[in-house]
Design an enzyme around this catalytic site. Structure first.
Site, PDB file in Angstrom:
ATOM      1  N   ASP A  34       0.827  -1.205   0.000  1.00 39.27           N
ATOM      2  CA  ASP A  34       0.000   0.000   0.000  1.00 39.27           C
ATOM      3  C   ASP A  34       0.863   1.257   0.000  1.00 39.27           C
ATOM      4  OD1 ASP A  34      -2.290   1.554   0.173  1.00 39.27           O
ATOM      5  OD2 ASP A  34      -3.122   0.464   1.886  1.00 39.27           O
ATOM      6  N   ASP A  80     -11.059   1.903  -2.705  1.00 42.89           N
ATOM      7  CA  ASP A  80     -11.563   1.548  -1.377  1.00 42.89           C
ATOM      8  C   ASP A  80     -13.086   1.556  -1.355  1.00 42.89           C
ATOM      9  OD1 ASP A  80      -9.170   1.086  -0.195  1.00 42.89           O
ATOM     10  OD2 ASP A  80      -8.963   3.068   0.693  1.00 42.89           O
TER      11      ASP A  80
HETATM   12  C1  GLA Z   1      -5.689   1.879   2.370  1.00 39.30           C
HETATM   13  C2  GLA Z   1      -6.133   0.731   1.504  1.00 39.30           C
HETATM   14  C3  GLA Z   1      -7.134  -0.116   2.244  1.00 39.30           C
HETATM   15  C4  GLA Z   1      -6.530  -0.617   3.536  1.00 39.30           C
HETATM   16  C5  GLA Z   1      -6.030   0.568   4.353  1.00 39.30           C
HETATM   17  C6  GLA Z   1      -5.242   0.102   5.563  1.00 39.30           C
HETATM   18  O1  GLA Z   1      -6.695   2.805   2.556  1.00 39.30           O
HETATM   19  O2  GLA Z   1      -6.655   1.192   0.293  1.00 39.30           O
HETATM   20  O3  GLA Z   1      -7.549  -1.214   1.450  1.00 39.30           O
HETATM   21  O4  GLA Z   1      -5.489  -1.492   3.250  1.00 39.30           O
HETATM   22  O5  GLA Z   1      -5.183   1.420   3.610  1.00 39.30           O
HETATM   23  O6  GLA Z   1      -4.797   1.144   6.347  1.00 39.30           O
END
Ligand code: GLA
Length: 697
Positions: A448, A516
């Site tokens: 990420d 997300d």
């Molecule tokens: C980001 C990602 C999510 C999750 C969060 C964790 O927002 O897109 O899918 O992994 O971080 O903190």
């Protein structure tokens, strides 16, 4: 096939011709449907208007060196200590057959007064009508400063209208299809946020305003670069359209030392007369065969993020895992929260040791449990970032980007590490190697990146301007090392959702997280935009509960949620501990169906039959490589009483072959399915339908 005759370079692909000349300067004379390129000698001529515009052919230049009589975006601009003029002279060209699928044209220049060499490369993938272009600049002379670095310029034939179709977005609403007509002037898509970015994707499809899914001329392109990029469309007063793509001019310089070579990002371009649908199918096949690191089926995964957020504890994860195994999950992934003092986004990022309170017996306790249940194990990391409240930051405050004597900006309570510093790069490679070698059963990494890059400085105002570029290079280097050391591990790219999706990082990533926003209806828009340029094989899609990440709290039927997520690599993100056995049985049923059809979805030919953007019916079809299995997902979101949805018209079938539709006792011809179609049984709000059709040989 690539040929050179009478000053004409003729790149012939299966269905297209890309023709340019080296007469005077290297400029494009035709790109479009296949013709006899060698005929085009009559188009080689001087074009001038006045002393102000002495050489209009420069508006169609393949790679412009500043300076000269061109006033458009150039591709390369260099500062010598005593001059800025480049005087590039052609040296030679070469045509080579690199592999069965790839032929390469390279074209070499040398600066007349220094040892600076530029090679333009055209990698031709004839089968897909795709050409990947980049340039390599080699400096055998004194150190120089590059001020502008582009991959290529491309020109399209003169048209009455030019429409740029592209993807715009923001967090939780990425990959929205947008369109813009070019007027005389310049139109730029770009990222300045140190990542590929959510606002624009580095991809485009250009047409005259009449192309649709099933037909029309479309010229398309994608940049493979995961940092500040720029694609500029210039429509000139002489109605030439020049598209120049590469590293953004914004805050960029690069010192090219003696003996050093710099490679530009790759700009992949293509042409089709078959509309946006054919464009996507060409790109999907090309990516699968020539960009993505490996082939294989995407595993059905479970991700704990929306179920437990930062509260990743061994017991809660075991409870989820036990249910996940029951419903047929193949890969169990724990998300953020398993390390350091990471109980929320305020602390712990950078401390890549297992949180003892959450995992008293270490990670292996959970990994072994998951393995014993018959699933693989995956884990989340965010190696490029650090919380100020972390041991890593306390030990190495100098590892982050910061302007001298100034407090750097935070986003999500974090700073970004300057990963181009060798010690930071080494730290990341070391902790990742330790994690993966101590836990050999980790076979999936979700990588990420949740901060846009700010304060990009290490205190030297000239050198600072190459940090953006170096960040991307360091990222690619790290991924290359890790992939090489751990070939059995798959990588998923994520950046606060879909902020890092481009053909650069996708050379290293097996999957990506598009957004997300996991609402099944919202995803139809995001996934459709994604599918314009990127293959379903790499698109992870989870079935979740109505999540906090989107405004649509309305729980959709499970069928609708599954059908929406089955259009890529299926995952589950719901809190499955709260569901009854009956519901879990239903989940199991969908997952079983998905496993049976996933090869067709992930590697088949995709047809966007009808779009949620302009119809009450949204439908997508996938045809297996051998043409025998056809899968259709159809959705209807709002039903007005008495309203009739249009019939579902299929595409890409053999008109004379016979097809058997699951649950339908009559066998019918391809032409009937394509011209008359099927009535849908969709009814009420958020209804959906799954169809499996088999060609009867
Ligand atoms: C980001 C990602 C999510 C999750 C969060 C964790 O927002 O897109 O899918 O992994 O971080 O903190």
């Amino acid at each position: 096939m690539i040929t050179y005759n009478n000053n004409i370079f003729n790149i012939e692909t299966k269905n297209s011709s890309y023709v340019f000349t080296d007469e005077n300067c290297l400029y494009n004379i035709y790109w479009g449907e296949k013709i006899y390129g060698d005929d085009l000698t009559y188009l080689i001529k001087e074009r001038s208007h006045s002393s102000f515009d002495q050489n209009i052919n420069l508006e169609r230049e393949e790679y412009g060196f500043w300076t000269g009589f061109s006033f458009l975006e150039s591709c390369l601009k260099i500062n010598y200590p005593n001059t800025r003029k480049l005087d590039m002279k052609f040296i030679d060209y070469a045509i080579e057959k690199v592999s069965k699928d790839l032929e390469r044209l390279s074209f070499r220049y040398k600066n007349s007064y220094s040892e600076l060499y530029v090679t333009l490369l055209y990698d031709v993938y004839a089968e897909y009508d795709i050409i990947s272009r980049h340039a390599e600049i080699f400096n055998a002379g004194e150190e120089v400063l590059i001020e502008n670095l582009k991959s290529a310029s491309v020109s399209i034939p003169k048209l009455d209208h030019y429409r740029v179709n592209y993807l715009t977005g923001k967090w939780a609403a990425e990959s929205q299809i947008n369109a813009q007509y070019l007027t005389t002037g310049a139109f730029t898509l770009q990222s300045r946020c140190g990542n590929t970015g959510p606002h624009f994707n580095p991809s485009f499809a250009l047409d005259d305003g009449t192309a649709n899914e099933n037909g029309g001329d479309v010229w398309f392109g994608l940049l493979g670069y995961s940092n500040n990029w720029q694609i500029t469309f210039e429509r000139t007063i002489y109605n030439n359209v020049k598209i120049t793509g590469g590293v953004s001019n914004f805050d960029f310089t690069y010192t090219l030392k003696t003996g050093e070579t710099i490679k530009t990002p790759t700009m992949t371009i293509g042409y089709t007369s078959g509309g946006f649908g054919d464009m996507s199918r060409k790109l999907h096949a090309f990516e699968v065969n020539h960009i993505f690191p490996k082939r294989g089926l995407g595993r059905v995964l479970y991700n704990s993020w929306e179920a437990t957020y930062f509260d990743v504890r061994v017991d809660s994860q075991k409870a989820l895992a036990e249910r996940a195994a029951r419903i047929g999950i193949e890969l169990f992934v724990i998300d953020d929260g398993w390390f350091g003092e990471r109980n929320n986004d305020n602390a712990g990022l950078g401390d890549w040791y297992v949180n003892k309170e959450k995992f008293p017996k270490g990670l292996s306790d959970l990994i072994n449990y998951v393995k014993a249940l018959g699933m693989d194990f995956g884990i989340w990391v965010e190696p490029e970032a650090v919380n100020p409240d972390s041991d890593l930051y306390r030990a190495h405050p100098d590892w982050i980007y910061r302007f001298k004597d100034q407090e750097p900006l935070q986003a999500r309570n974090q700073y970004t590490l300057n990963i181009s510093k060798w010690e930071v790069k080494e730290f990341i490679i070391d902790f990742m190697s330790k994690l993966l070698s101590e836990n050999k059963d980790i076979t999936f990494i979700k990588w990420d990146m949740n901060k846009t890059l700010t304060d990009v400085s290490q205190g030297d105002t000239v050198k600072d301007k190459e940090l953006w570029f170096n960040h991307a290079q360091a990222l690619y280097d790290i991924w290359a090392v890790l992939r090489n050391k751990f070939p059995h591990v798959e990588f998923e790219v994520c950046a606060g959702g879909g902020s890092r999706i481009d053909l650069g990082i996708l050379q290293y990533a097996d999957q990506c997280w598009p957004s997300d926003n996991t609402d099944a209806y919202e995803r139809l828009f995001i996934q459709e935009g994604f599918s314009y340029f990127y293959a379903p094989r790499i698109m992870t899609a989870w079935v979740t509960d109505a999540s906090s990440n989107n405004p649509r709290k309305y729980e959709k039927p499970y069928s609708y949620r599954f059908h929406s997520s089955m259009m890529g690599v299926l995952g589950i993100g719901a809190d499955i501990t709260k569901y009854s056995d009956e519901v879990l049985e239903e989940f199991h049923k969908y997952i079983t169906i998905y496993k049976e059809i996933r090869e067709t979805v992930q590697y088949g030919k995709q047809y966007r039959l009808s779009s949620v953007r302009n119809s009450s019916l949204h439908a997508v079809e996938y045809i297996s490589q051998d043409g025998k299995e056809i899968i259709v997902f159809a959705f209807r979101q709002g039903y007005q009483f008495g309203g009739e949805a249009p019939n579902l018209l299929l595409c890409g079938l053999n008109p004379d072959a016979l097809y058997q539709i699951d649950g339908f006792d009559k066998i019918i011809h391809g032409s009937t399915l394509m011209k008359v179609g099927l009535e849908t049984s969709l009814w009420g709000d958020f209804d959906s339908q799954f169809l499996k059709i088999i060609r009867v040989d």
